[in-house]
Design an enzyme around this catalytic site. Structure first.
Site, PDB file in Angstrom:
ATOM      1  N   ARG A  42     -15.998  -5.341   8.685  1.00  0.00           N
ATOM      2  CA  ARG A  42     -14.869  -5.758   9.526  1.00  0.00           C
ATOM      3  C   ARG A  42     -14.531  -4.697  10.572  1.00  0.00           C
ATOM      4  O   ARG A  42     -14.028  -5.011  11.641  1.00  0.00           O
ATOM      5  CB  ARG A  42     -13.625  -6.026   8.660  1.00  0.00           C
ATOM      6  CG  ARG A  42     -13.827  -7.105   7.616  1.00  0.00           C
ATOM      7  CD  ARG A  42     -12.540  -7.689   7.094  1.00  0.00           C
ATOM      8  NE  ARG A  42     -11.648  -6.737   6.444  1.00  0.00           N
ATOM      9  CZ  ARG A  42     -10.599  -7.083   5.691  1.00  0.00           C
ATOM     10  NH1 ARG A  42     -10.333  -8.381   5.499  1.00  0.00           N
ATOM     11  NH2 ARG A  42      -9.820  -6.187   5.142  1.00  0.00           N
TER      12      ARG A  42
ATOM     13  N   PRO B 223      -6.560   1.618  -4.566  1.00  0.00           N
ATOM     14  CA  PRO B 223      -6.804   0.916  -5.834  1.00  0.00           C
ATOM     15  C   PRO B 223      -6.775  -0.602  -5.660  1.00  0.00           C
ATOM     16  O   PRO B 223      -7.603  -1.311  -6.255  1.00  0.00           O
ATOM     17  CB  PRO B 223      -5.658   1.386  -6.734  1.00  0.00           C
ATOM     18  CG  PRO B 223      -5.263   2.712  -6.171  1.00  0.00           C
ATOM     19  CD  PRO B 223      -5.481   2.611  -4.688  1.00  0.00           C
ATOM     20  N   SER B 224      -5.850  -1.116  -4.866  1.00  0.00           N
ATOM     21  CA  SER B 224      -5.786  -2.585  -4.748  1.00  0.00           C
ATOM     22  C   SER B 224      -6.985  -3.123  -3.959  1.00  0.00           C
ATOM     23  O   SER B 224      -7.473  -4.219  -4.242  1.00  0.00           O
ATOM     24  CB  SER B 224      -4.462  -3.047  -4.145  1.00  0.00           C
ATOM     25  OG  SER B 224      -4.356  -2.668  -2.805  1.00  0.00           O
TER      26      SER B 224
ATOM     27  N   TYR C   9      -0.344 -13.451   3.350  1.00  0.00           N
ATOM     28  CA  TYR C   9      -0.306 -12.009   3.643  1.00  0.00           C
ATOM     29  C   TYR C   9      -0.055 -11.792   5.139  1.00  0.00           C
ATOM     30  O   TYR C   9       0.828 -11.015   5.527  1.00  0.00           O
ATOM     31  CB  TYR C   9      -1.629 -11.377   3.218  1.00  0.00           C
ATOM     32  CG  TYR C   9      -1.719  -9.896   3.483  1.00  0.00           C
ATOM     33  CD1 TYR C   9      -1.006  -8.989   2.713  1.00  0.00           C
ATOM     34  CD2 TYR C   9      -2.538  -9.403   4.512  1.00  0.00           C
ATOM     35  CE1 TYR C   9      -1.087  -7.623   2.953  1.00  0.00           C
ATOM     36  CE2 TYR C   9      -2.625  -8.043   4.754  1.00  0.00           C
ATOM     37  CZ  TYR C   9      -1.899  -7.161   3.971  1.00  0.00           C
ATOM     38  OH  TYR C   9      -1.985  -5.803   4.220  1.00  0.00           O
TER      39      TYR C   9
ATOM     40  N   ARG D 261      -6.243 -14.799   4.348  1.00  0.00           N
ATOM     41  CA  ARG D 261      -5.067 -13.925   4.339  1.00  0.00           C
ATOM     42  C   ARG D 261      -3.856 -14.710   4.853  1.00  0.00           C
ATOM     43  O   ARG D 261      -3.042 -14.183   5.608  1.00  0.00           O
ATOM     44  CB  ARG D 261      -5.315 -12.675   5.205  1.00  0.00           C
ATOM     45  CG  ARG D 261      -6.313 -11.702   4.614  1.00  0.00           C
ATOM     46  CD  ARG D 261      -5.773 -10.990   3.390  1.00  0.00           C
ATOM     47  NE  ARG D 261      -6.759 -10.107   2.777  1.00  0.00           N
ATOM     48  CZ  ARG D 261      -7.605 -10.468   1.816  1.00  0.00           C
ATOM     49  NH1 ARG D 261      -7.595 -11.697   1.342  1.00  0.00           N
ATOM     50  NH2 ARG D 261      -8.459  -9.609   1.308  1.00  0.00           N
TER      51      ARG D 261
ATOM     52  N   ASP E 288      11.528  -0.705  -8.034  1.00  0.00           N
ATOM     53  CA  ASP E 288      10.907  -1.988  -7.703  1.00  0.00           C
ATOM     54  C   ASP E 288      11.689  -2.540  -6.517  1.00  0.00           C
ATOM     55  O   ASP E 288      12.885  -2.826  -6.645  1.00  0.00           O
ATOM     56  CB  ASP E 288      11.020  -2.907  -8.931  1.00  0.00           C
ATOM     57  CG  ASP E 288      10.532  -4.323  -8.661  1.00  0.00           C
ATOM     58  OD1 ASP E 288      10.166  -4.633  -7.506  1.00  0.00           O
ATOM     59  OD2 ASP E 288      10.523  -5.117  -9.622  1.00  0.00           O
TER      60      ASP E 288
ATOM     61  N   ARG F 213      -9.619  -5.970  -5.133  1.00  0.00           N
ATOM     62  CA  ARG F 213     -10.004  -7.158  -4.346  1.00  0.00           C
ATOM     63  C   ARG F 213     -11.525  -7.267  -4.257  1.00  0.00           C
ATOM     64  O   ARG F 213     -12.088  -8.357  -4.267  1.00  0.00           O
ATOM     65  CB  ARG F 213      -9.381  -7.097  -2.937  1.00  0.00           C
ATOM     66  CG  ARG F 213      -7.881  -7.331  -2.933  1.00  0.00           C
ATOM     67  CD  ARG F 213      -7.339  -7.518  -1.528  1.00  0.00           C
ATOM     68  NE  ARG F 213      -7.294  -6.309  -0.715  1.00  0.00           N
ATOM     69  CZ  ARG F 213      -6.373  -5.348  -0.816  1.00  0.00           C
ATOM     70  NH1 ARG F 213      -5.428  -5.439  -1.726  1.00  0.00           N
ATOM     71  NH2 ARG F 213      -6.390  -4.291  -0.027  1.00  0.00           N
TER      72      ARG F 213
ATOM     73  N   LYS G 223       3.078  -9.972   7.094  1.00  0.00           N
ATOM     74  CA  LYS G 223       2.908  -8.780   7.925  1.00  0.00           C
ATOM     75  C   LYS G 223       3.355  -9.049   9.370  1.00  0.00           C
ATOM     76  O   LYS G 223       3.873  -8.147  10.047  1.00  0.00           O
ATOM     77  CB  LYS G 223       1.468  -8.283   7.857  1.00  0.00           C
ATOM     78  CG  LYS G 223       1.052  -7.796   6.445  1.00  0.00           C
ATOM     79  CD  LYS G 223       1.924  -6.645   5.940  1.00  0.00           C
ATOM     80  CE  LYS G 223       1.411  -6.040   4.639  1.00  0.00           C
ATOM     81  NZ  LYS G 223       2.200  -4.888   4.185  1.00  0.00           N
TER      82      LYS G 223
HETATM   83  P1  NAD Z   1      -2.084  -0.253  -3.308  1.00  0.00           P
HETATM   84  O1  NAD Z   1      -1.812  -1.701  -3.029  1.00  0.00           O
HETATM   85  O2  NAD Z   1      -3.341   0.072  -4.001  1.00  0.00           O
HETATM   86  O3  NAD Z   1      -0.887   0.402  -4.121  1.00  0.00           O
HETATM   87  C1  NAD Z   1       0.408   0.068  -3.799  1.00  0.00           C
HETATM   88  C2  NAD Z   1       1.456   0.732  -4.687  1.00  0.00           C
HETATM   89  O4  NAD Z   1       2.560  -0.189  -4.628  1.00  0.00           O
HETATM   90  C3  NAD Z   1       1.119   0.892  -6.165  1.00  0.00           C
HETATM   91  O5  NAD Z   1       1.366   2.241  -6.571  1.00  0.00           O
HETATM   92  C4  NAD Z   1       2.078  -0.077  -6.863  1.00  0.00           C
HETATM   93  O6  NAD Z   1       2.530   0.397  -8.132  1.00  0.00           O
HETATM   94  C5  NAD Z   1       3.207  -0.177  -5.854  1.00  0.00           C
HETATM   95  N1  NAD Z   1       4.017  -1.408  -5.990  1.00  0.00           N
HETATM   96  C6  NAD Z   1       3.588  -2.651  -6.301  1.00  0.00           C
HETATM   97  N2  NAD Z   1       4.626  -3.497  -6.382  1.00  0.00           N
HETATM   98  C7  NAD Z   1       5.739  -2.771  -6.088  1.00  0.00           C
HETATM   99  C8  NAD Z   1       7.109  -3.083  -6.010  1.00  0.00           C
HETATM  100  N3  NAD Z   1       7.572  -4.326  -6.272  1.00  0.00           N
HETATM  101  N4  NAD Z   1       7.996  -2.093  -5.680  1.00  0.00           N
HETATM  102  C9  NAD Z   1       7.547  -0.844  -5.447  1.00  0.00           C
HETATM  103  N5  NAD Z   1       6.255  -0.486  -5.507  1.00  0.00           N
HETATM  104  C10 NAD Z   1       5.362  -1.436  -5.830  1.00  0.00           C
HETATM  105  O7  NAD Z   1      -1.974   0.564  -1.932  1.00  0.00           O
HETATM  106  P2  NAD Z   1      -2.474   0.224  -0.459  1.00  0.00           P
HETATM  107  O8  NAD Z   1      -3.666  -0.695  -0.476  1.00  0.00           O
HETATM  108  O9  NAD Z   1      -2.575   1.522   0.227  1.00  0.00           O
HETATM  109  O10 NAD Z   1      -1.298  -0.655   0.169  1.00  0.00           O
HETATM  110  C11 NAD Z   1      -0.077  -0.074   0.620  1.00  0.00           C
HETATM  111  C12 NAD Z   1       0.463  -0.895   1.779  1.00  0.00           C
HETATM  112  O11 NAD Z   1      -0.471  -0.880   2.849  1.00  0.00           O
HETATM  113  C13 NAD Z   1       0.708  -2.381   1.456  1.00  0.00           C
HETATM  114  O12 NAD Z   1       1.895  -2.823   2.109  1.00  0.00           O
HETATM  115  C14 NAD Z   1      -0.503  -3.067   2.042  1.00  0.00           C
HETATM  116  O13 NAD Z   1      -0.267  -4.414   2.400  1.00  0.00           O
HETATM  117  C15 NAD Z   1      -0.729  -2.207   3.276  1.00  0.00           C
HETATM  118  N6  NAD Z   1      -2.082  -2.300   3.827  1.00  0.00           N
HETATM  119  C16 NAD Z   1      -3.152  -1.934   3.054  1.00  0.00           C
HETATM  120  C17 NAD Z   1      -4.434  -2.061   3.589  1.00  0.00           C
HETATM  121  C18 NAD Z   1      -5.668  -1.689   2.780  1.00  0.00           C
HETATM  122  O14 NAD Z   1      -6.775  -2.054   3.184  1.00  0.00           O
HETATM  123  N7  NAD Z   1      -5.520  -0.962   1.693  1.00  0.00           N
HETATM  124  C19 NAD Z   1      -4.609  -2.557   4.895  1.00  0.00           C
HETATM  125  C20 NAD Z   1      -3.502  -2.908   5.637  1.00  0.00           C
HETATM  126  C21 NAD Z   1      -2.235  -2.776   5.098  1.00  0.00           C
END
Ligand code: NAD
Length: 244
Positions: free
Chosen positions: A203, A181-182, A145, A142, A56, A186, A149
Site C-alpha cells: 500500500r 500489535p493490532s 473505520y 475499512r 478506558d 490484522r 477517522k
Molecule cells: P494498537 O491498536 O496496537 O494499540 C492500541 C492501544 O489502545 C492498546 O494498548 C490498547 O490497550 C489501547 N486501547 C484499546 N481500547 C482502548 C480504550 N477503550 N481506551 C483506551 N485505550 C484503549 O496501536 P496502533 O495500531 O498504533 O493504533 C493506535 C491508533 O493509531 C489508533 O487510533 C489507530 O486507528 C491509529 N492508526 C493506526 C495505524 C496502523 O497501521 N497501526 C494506521 C493509521 C492509524
C-alpha cells in the site's frame, strides 16, 4: 528540550503509536500522563519517568474523574482507536456503534473533558490520530473505520476553528500502515500471514510499513512550539500512499 515545562495527556499509550509517542514526548522534556485500557501494557512506562493511569475512553465517568484530578494540560494526544475489517455489509449495528463509540465518541469525550482547563490555562495543542483511510483516501474493507477517522478530521477542524483565538491548536495525524500489535493481529487474521504482510507493505509506495517512532516524531512537532503556526490540519504520514 522543546517540550520542557509542558504537560501531555495521552490515550492508548500501551502499544504501537501511543507507546512510541508517550516515550517521545517524555524524551523531549514533557511531563507525560500516559493512559490505556490495559494496566499491564502501561507497566513498563512507569519506570521511565512517565505517570500512568488505567483509562478506558469509552467510560465517561472514568474520563471525567481523571480529567478533574489531572487539571490543566498543555498537550492532548488522542490515540485510542479500533480497526474494524469489512464493508458496510460486514458491519452490523453493534460493530458500527462500537467503532463510533471508541474512535469518535471516546475522542470527543476526552477532549471535551480536558479542554476547559486548557482554555483557562491559556491554550495548548490537541493532536488526534486519524488515518489516511478517512476523507483522504479510500481503503478496501475499512467502511466504518474510515467513517470514524473522517469524523475525527472534521472534529479537529471544528475545534481548531472555534478556539483559534484562545491559544488552542488542533491537528490530526493521518498515518498509513504502521507496525503495531493490532496490525500484527490484522495480518494473522487473514490466514496467510506473509501474503497479508506483502499486501500491507504494497500500500505504501515507499515499499515498507511505517515505524511508530516516525509517527511519534510528527506528534512531538505538533505538540511543541516549532509548529506554532499550524492548526486545523490533517497531516498524512504514509510513505506516499495518499500520493498515488
Ligand atoms: P494498537 O491498536 O496496537 O494499540 C492500541 C492501544 O489502545 C492498546 O494498548 C490498547 O490497550 C489501547 N486501547 C484499546 N481500547 C482502548 C480504550 N477503550 N481506551 C483506551 N485505550 C484503549 O496501536 P496502533 O495500531 O498504533 O493504533 C493506535 C491508533 O493509531 C489508533 O487510533 C489507530 O486507528 C491509529 N492508526 C493506526 C495505524 C496502523 O497501521 N497501526 C494506521 C493509521 C492509524
Amino acid at each position: 528540550m522543546q517540550l520542557d515545562g509542558l504537560t501531555a495527556f495521552c490515550t492508548a499509550s500501551g502499544a504501537g503509536i501511543g507507546l512510541a509517542t508517550a516515550r517521545a514526548l517524555r524524551a523531549e522534556g514533557a511531563r507525560v500522563i500516559a493512559t490505556d485500557i490495559s494496566e499491564d501494557a502501561l507497566a513498563p512506562l512507569a519506570g521511565e519517568g512517565i505517570e500512568t493511569h488505567r483509562l478506558d475512553v469509552t467510560d465517561g465517568a472514568a474520563v471525567a474523574a481523571l480529567a478533574e484530578s489531572v487539571g490543566a494540560v498543555d498537550i492532548l494526544f488522542n490515540c485510542a482507536g479500533f480497526v474494524h475489517h469489512g464493508t458496510i455489509l460486514d458491519c452490523d449495528e453493534e460493530d458500527f456503534d462500537f467503532s463510533m463509540g471508541l474512535n469518535v465518541k471516546g475522542t470527543y469525550r476526552v477532549t471535551r473533558a480536558l479542554l476547559p482547563a486548557m482554555l483557562e490555562n491559556g491554550g495548548g495543542s490537541i493532536i488526534t490520530v486519524a488515518s489516511v483511510a478517512s476523507s483522504i483516501i479510500a481503503a478496501p474493507n475499512r467502511f466504518v473505520y474510515s467513517a470514524t477517522k473522517a469524523a475525527l478530521i472534521g472534529m479537529t477542524k471544528s475545534i481548531a476553528a472555534d478556539y483559534v483565538t484562545q491559544g488552542i491548536r488542533a491537528n490530526a495525524i493521518c498515518p498509513g500502515t504502521v507496525e503495531s500489535p493490532s496490525l500484527q493481529g490484522r495480518m494473522r487474521a487473514q490466514g496467510d500471514y506473509e501474503t497479508a504482510r506483502a499486501a500491507f507493505v504494497a500500500r505504501q509506495p515507499m515499499g515498507r510499513i511505517g515505524a511508530p517512532e516516525e509517527i511519534a516524531d510528527l506528534a512531538v512537532f505538533l505538540a511543541g512550539p516549532r509548529s506554532s503556526f499550524i492548526t486545523g490540519q490533517a497531516i498524512a504520514i504514509d510513505g506516499g500512499w495518499s500520493n498515488t
